[in-house]
Design an enzyme around this catalytic site. Structure first.
Site, mmCIF file in Angstrom:
data_model
loop_
_atom_site.group_PDB
_atom_site.id
_atom_site.type_symbol
_atom_site.label_atom_id
_atom_site.label_comp_id
_atom_site.label_asym_id
_atom_site.label_seq_id
_atom_site.Cartn_x
_atom_site.Cartn_y
_atom_site.Cartn_z
ATOM 1 N N HIS A 54 39.311 11.519 13.844
ATOM 2 C CA HIS A 54 38.193 12.179 13.990
ATOM 3 C C HIS A 54 37.943 12.769 12.054
ATOM 4 O O HIS A 54 39.283 13.182 11.191
ATOM 5 C CB HIS A 54 37.961 13.169 14.537
ATOM 6 C CG HIS A 54 39.079 14.230 14.689
ATOM 7 N ND1 HIS A 54 40.080 14.408 14.776
ATOM 8 C CD2 HIS A 54 39.272 14.939 14.213
ATOM 9 C CE1 HIS A 54 40.926 15.427 15.040
ATOM 10 N NE2 HIS A 54 39.666 16.737 14.022
ATOM 11 N N LYS A 97 24.372 -16.509 -14.686
ATOM 12 C CA LYS A 97 25.194 -16.205 -15.389
ATOM 13 C C LYS A 97 25.166 -15.457 -16.524
ATOM 14 O O LYS A 97 23.784 -14.862 -17.046
ATOM 15 C CB LYS A 97 25.217 -17.772 -15.850
ATOM 16 C CG LYS A 97 26.065 -18.048 -16.938
ATOM 17 C CD LYS A 97 26.013 -19.881 -17.403
ATOM 18 C CE LYS A 97 27.332 -20.070 -18.096
ATOM 19 N NZ LYS A 97 27.754 -19.159 -19.161
ATOM 20 N N PHE A 99 17.011 6.387 -8.079
ATOM 21 C CA PHE A 99 15.364 8.036 -7.066
ATOM 22 C C PHE A 99 15.878 8.572 -8.362
ATOM 23 O O PHE A 99 17.336 9.153 -8.096
ATOM 24 C CB PHE A 99 15.458 7.893 -5.977
ATOM 25 C CG PHE A 99 14.674 8.842 -5.803
ATOM 26 C CD1 PHE A 99 13.439 8.699 -5.140
ATOM 27 C CD2 PHE A 99 14.916 10.744 -5.581
ATOM 28 C CE1 PHE A 99 12.569 9.459 -4.973
ATOM 29 C CE2 PHE A 99 14.087 11.288 -5.120
ATOM 30 C CZ PHE A 99 12.928 10.283 -5.562
ATOM 31 N N ASP A 127 3.899 6.879 9.196
ATOM 32 C CA ASP A 127 4.724 5.522 9.059
ATOM 33 C C ASP A 127 4.670 4.760 10.809
ATOM 34 O O ASP A 127 5.404 5.411 11.331
ATOM 35 C CB ASP A 127 5.332 5.873 8.511
ATOM 36 C CG ASP A 127 6.701 4.968 8.418
ATOM 37 O OD1 ASP A 127 6.650 4.136 8.392
ATOM 38 O OD2 ASP A 127 8.408 5.715 8.517
ATOM 39 N N ARG A 150 7.885 -2.672 -5.202
ATOM 40 C CA ARG A 150 7.581 -3.858 -3.896
ATOM 41 C C ARG A 150 7.680 -5.040 -4.448
ATOM 42 O O ARG A 150 6.374 -5.212 -5.753
ATOM 43 C CB ARG A 150 7.299 -2.500 -2.666
ATOM 44 C CG ARG A 150 7.709 -1.749 -2.592
ATOM 45 C CD ARG A 150 6.482 -1.234 -1.480
ATOM 46 N NE ARG A 150 7.156 0.034 -0.518
ATOM 47 C CZ ARG A 150 6.985 0.456 0.318
ATOM 48 N NH1 ARG A 150 6.320 -0.206 0.524
ATOM 49 N NH2 ARG A 150 7.938 1.983 0.552
ATOM 50 N N GLY A 203 1.911 2.108 5.448
ATOM 51 C CA GLY A 203 1.078 3.379 6.094
ATOM 52 C C GLY A 203 -0.135 4.058 5.294
ATOM 53 O O GLY A 203 -0.143 3.187 4.585
ATOM 54 N N GLY A 217 0.735 1.680 -0.394
ATOM 55 C CA GLY A 217 0.844 0.597 -1.283
ATOM 56 C C GLY A 217 2.205 -0.044 -0.695
ATOM 57 O O GLY A 217 2.782 -1.228 -0.502
ATOM 58 N N GLY A 218 2.706 1.054 0.904
ATOM 59 C CA GLY A 218 3.955 0.421 1.439
ATOM 60 C C GLY A 218 2.865 -0.160 3.554
ATOM 61 O O GLY A 218 2.312 -1.237 3.366
#
Length: 888
Positions: A62, A253, A652, A720, A827, A757, A754-755
């Site tokens: 653990h 390459k 980020f 979201d 994105r 939500g 832009g996503g």
């Protein structure tokens, strides 16, 4: 019944260090005895609090998770170890408090003693409580941030309901959904197998292998295993076309120098040595790469890869790499990166016979802990879709691809399990002479080059273009030391080439064939001569005798091999970009006084959107954007190489760092730890463009401005949806949030993110402080969930979000951020987080409707957020009381 449960919990013997000392015989165990005098002593305000994790192989393996608090280490036994996946709830059993001196303990506890087994110091760092930690412990929900070498970002410990007839406290350790979250349940425990301080494995610690001295100035300790010897690299066979089928990994390459890097102990010291493909030690040329590799979390390794010019992640500018080498003083190149693409050995184990795909996945795990500014990069690949990948890369100015059989082992020779497919004809040749120049200041007119066939040098023609004045002078100086009187070329017509024409041979200055150069050309004539050849650079890593003219193999048949054991995510051909960009224009352009380097670099490949295009977008939208973003502390999503299907190259950035233009200002902010950290903010259009110059694709802002950091100027609810919910459900939720806020006297404005939500944004008069605003946001979200539990949730747990919309109120805390209005998103499609009116929102079909071009077109019309600054409203205690009383 609830009272008796609480009584049992309070009776649980977590009573300072009495329990700890009573359980141990310190004449037998090396564990430190607890000093009762330290218990209950809180640290002074501003002092950092420590945390650590000790991997513990007792009866069951653990991980002991410990937080410094009131002079002791609060302790939990996490049965499966910490998980960076927020959907994973790891059982954490509360154990007795430990003394602060236990923070550095690593070793073995004798068999028969309490906790007998091996203990490794697996992670360490500092922690910051979110809110009052005493209240959190009492309530059973302790939220905090970690700054460790392995565990980072937000986490929470939640106490489970106490069962009958038990005296132990069961908690759950859960990762918060932030920039450090990863949807891989066991990636932390699988990636990191050695001690954070001594680099020893559990077996080493159990065997009492001595921990070597730490490397001066280094992050890691020295390893206990010898550095691997140099090994001949595997070479690729030139092929006429890309292979089809899922049995091939397709990589970009690169156009650089091949390096095999050996990490490990040499004598009593840990070091890294970098070897060329022929075995030359070039460590001194690339000290930054060697140093970065020495910090990897391993005891030893042998890594194969290619060094390229930093920032040239398209890998297509060999001249830039040569410039970095030639400009370097005392031979040490700066501004370079190492693209790692194979792993031959790791921690004393030979991996050459393992499948290619397994070697790459283990390499990915090893490199996962490298910091964002590391010069070490993982070379991404795409499984299958070879022809589509090749076509996409060639269209973006790349050199070509390397296709590798997913199931193949590593062999130190040229092999058909590695294929190279080139977008243009490009190859090494040997300089065997030059033609004199009759032009002033030009030391030669052209190079006479060839390649070896059956041990004999075959003539392939003249190269007279691709040289700068400096390069010609340098090359001429090298050639003058190699002069000879006779031609080194084969005099008879060979099967691959006609002889040197007499007219050229009469005036040629012959050279001993030692210099290797790389040439790009259109084709070969029937006589084997180069047509339209362009000089690319000198190859110092390859012996002349190894230069053979490569003929492409016939097209490779489709390889439908059994699926590899390591799962791979298939990437659609249209996204097969793998860090590519345009053939960067090295001219510079200026926007808003900010000089853009590589303005033609493609940042959004699917749209062909360049750095200059993005800078021009922010210049155009600045008047609308600046009132909503100026003077707010920023966090940035930076993708210096542009957006790609793989997000590894994006990162980020929360704190300021060196190298930013002055238009991005710095601001010291005292964090919860009591330490000051520099943040970024901007105040004009030049600041927006400066971010673009640094590869920023997303701007995120705090909820407060820099002049009143403790009093937020905006409140945000992030709506979201779970997978499967359509945009209509999100719009319904936005309308519900708007209506509920209006009942309380607050007006709001919608932002499509832009996503997937919508952000419902509430401008605030800066009167209330963070605790009050955060408490209001939480109470409001919980109230809506209580009304519609079948539709909404306010918890991050993925399991509780199935089929529901997440009312995310967590962005309303000090230091939390949300996407800035008018910011692009990193994105596909280059969507923009766009302010809209409530009436307009009703007509939209998606949250990713708007592109930079369409937003610029919107500037001709009225501002949908025109009333933003006129809204003078604040969150009050009365509103919070109304929510708590459920009177809304």
């Amino acid at each position: 019944m609830a009272t008796s449960k609480k009584a049992r919990v309070s009776a649980n013997p977590l009573d300072g260090l009495d329990t700890y000392n009573a359980k141990r015989d310190f004449s037998r165990t090396a564990e430190p005895a607890g000093d009762l005098a330290t218990y209950g002593r809180p640290k002074a305000s501003g002092e950092t609090l420590l945390f650590m994790v000790q991997k513990h192989a007792a009866t069951r393996l653990h991980y002991d998770f410990r937080l410094e608090f009131n002079g002791v280490l609060l302790s939990w036994a996490v049965t499966k170890g910490p998980s960076p996946d927020p959907s994973q709830k790891r059982l954490a059993v509360r154990t007795e408090d430990h003394p602060l001196s236990y923070a550095t303990f690593e070793g073995t506890i004798p068999k028969g003693e309490y906790g007998g087994g091996t203990v490794m110091l697996w992670d360490q760092g500092t922690w910051e409580p979110i809110g009052d930690p005493k209240a959190g412990l009492k309530k059973g929900k302790l939220e905090f941030r970690l700054s460790g070498q392995r565990m980072q970002g937000g986490w929470v410990l939640v106490r489970m309901r106490v069962k009958e007839k038990t005296t132990r406290e069961n908690w759950l350790l859960i990762k918060s959904r932030d920039e450090f979250a990863v949807d891989e349940a066991d990636s932390l425990t699988e990636s990191f197998q050695v001690s954070i301080t001594t680099q020893r494995s559990m077996d080493d610690i159990a065997a009492n292998v001595a921990a070597p001295a730490r490397k001066t100035g280094g992050r890691q300790a020295s390893p206990s295993l010898a550095a691997p010897d140099f090994s001949k690299p595997q070479l690729a066979t030139l092929a006429a076309s890309a292979p089809e089928g899922d049995g091939w990994l397709n990589e970009a390459k690169f156009d650089g120098y091949r390096l095999l890097c050996s990490i490990g102990a040499r004598g009593s010291k840990r070091s890294t040595h970098c070897f060329t493909r022929s075995g030359k030690d070039w460590t001194a040329k690339f000290p930054s790469i060697a140093d970065a590799l020495s910090q990897l979390d391993c005891r030893s390794a042998l890594i194969d890869g290619e060094v390229i010019a930093a920032g040239d992640n398209e890998g297509s500018d060999f001249s830039a790499l040569q410039g970095a080498l030639s400009a370097a003083e005392n031979g040490a190149a700066e501004g370079v990166e190492f693209m790692a693409f194979d792993l031959l050995e790791i921690d004393g184990e030979d991996w050459r016979n393992k499948p290619q795909i397994e070697r790459k996945e283990r390499l990915r795990q090893l490199l996962r802990s490298t910091p964002a500014n590391s010069p070490i990069r993982f070379s991404e690949h795409i499984l299958g879709s070879g022809p589509e990948v090749f076509k996409a890369l060639c269209a973006n100015g790349r050199e070509g691809i390397i296709a590798k059989q997913a199931s193949a082992s590593y062999r130190g020779t040229r092999s058909k399990s590695w294929l190279k497919i080139k977008c243009s004809r490009r190859q090494e040749f040997v300089i065997a002479g030059f033609s004199p120049s009759d032009k002033p200041g030009r030391p030669f007119a052209s190079l006479l080059v060839g390649s070896y066939l059956h041990g004999k040098l075959i003539y392939h023609g003249r190269i007279g273009t691709g040289f700068s004045a400096t390069l010609m002078d340098d090359l001429y100086a090298r050639m003058t030391t190699l002069r000879r009187k006779t031609s080194p070329f084969e005099s008879r017509p060979g099967p691959e080439s006609d002889p040197v024409p007499t007219s050229i041979a009469k005036t040629a200055q012959w050279l001993t064939p030692k210099l290797v150069v790389e040439i790009e050309f259109a084709e070969l004539t029937d006589g084997g001569h180069i047509r339209h050849g362009v000089f690319q650079g000198v190859r110092e890593d390859k012996p002349a005798r190894d230069v053979h003219f490569e003929q492409a193999e016939a097209a490779v048949q489709s390889s439908r091999q059994p699926k590899a054991r390591v799962p791979q995510k298939k990437v659609r051909p249209e996204h097969a970009k793998m860090k590519q960009g345009s053939n960067d224009n090295h001219e510079k352009q200026t926007v808003q006084g900010i000089t853009l380097t590589n303005p033609d670099r493609v940042l959004f490949p699917d749209q062909g959107l360049t750095k200059l295009d993005l800078a021009s977008y922010y210049e155009a939208v600045a008047d609308r954007m600046l009132p909503l973003i100026s003077d707010y502390p920023l966090s940035l999503v930076r993708c210096p190489s542009g957006r790609s299907s793989n997000s590894k190259r994006c990162f980020f950035q929360k704190h300021a760092s060196d190298g930013f233009p002055e238009a991005l200002h710095t601001l010291p902010i005292t964090e919860n730890s009591g330490k000051d950290k520099d943040y970024l903010y901007l105040s004009d259009a030049a600041g927006l463009v400066a971010g673009v110059q640094m590869g920023t694709l997303e701007y995120h802002i705090w909820g407060a401005k820099r002049d009143r950091l403790e009093k937020p100027a905006r409140l945000v609810f992030d709506l979201d949806p779970d997978e499967g919910l359509d945009f209509e459900a999100v719009k319904d939720a936005a309308a519900l949030v708007r209506g509920g806020l209006q009942v309380l006297g607050l007006e709001s404005l919608p932002l499509v993110t832009g996503g997937k939500g919508i952000h419902v944004v509430v401008p605030l008069r800066r009167t209330a402080e963070w605790p009050q605003v955060n408490a209001f946001a939480k109470a409001f979200a919980m109230h809506l969930v209580a009304q519609f539990p079948e539709r909404y949730t306010a918890t991050m747990s993925k399991k509780k979000r199935v089929g529901k919309l997440f009312l995310d109120y967590f962005r309303n805390d000090r230091g939390s951020t949300a996407i800035a209005p008018y910011s692009t998103r990193a994105r596909a499609g280059a969507p923009v987080a766009t302010p809209v009116s409530w009436e307009e929102l009703d007509k939209l079909d998606t949250a990713s409707t708007f592109s930079p071009a369409s937003v610029i077109e919107r500037l001709k019309h009225a501002d949908p957020w025109a009333k933003y600054e006129a809204l003078s409203q604040s969150v009050t205690k009365d509103m919070l009381e109304r929510l708590n009383a459920e009177t809304v």
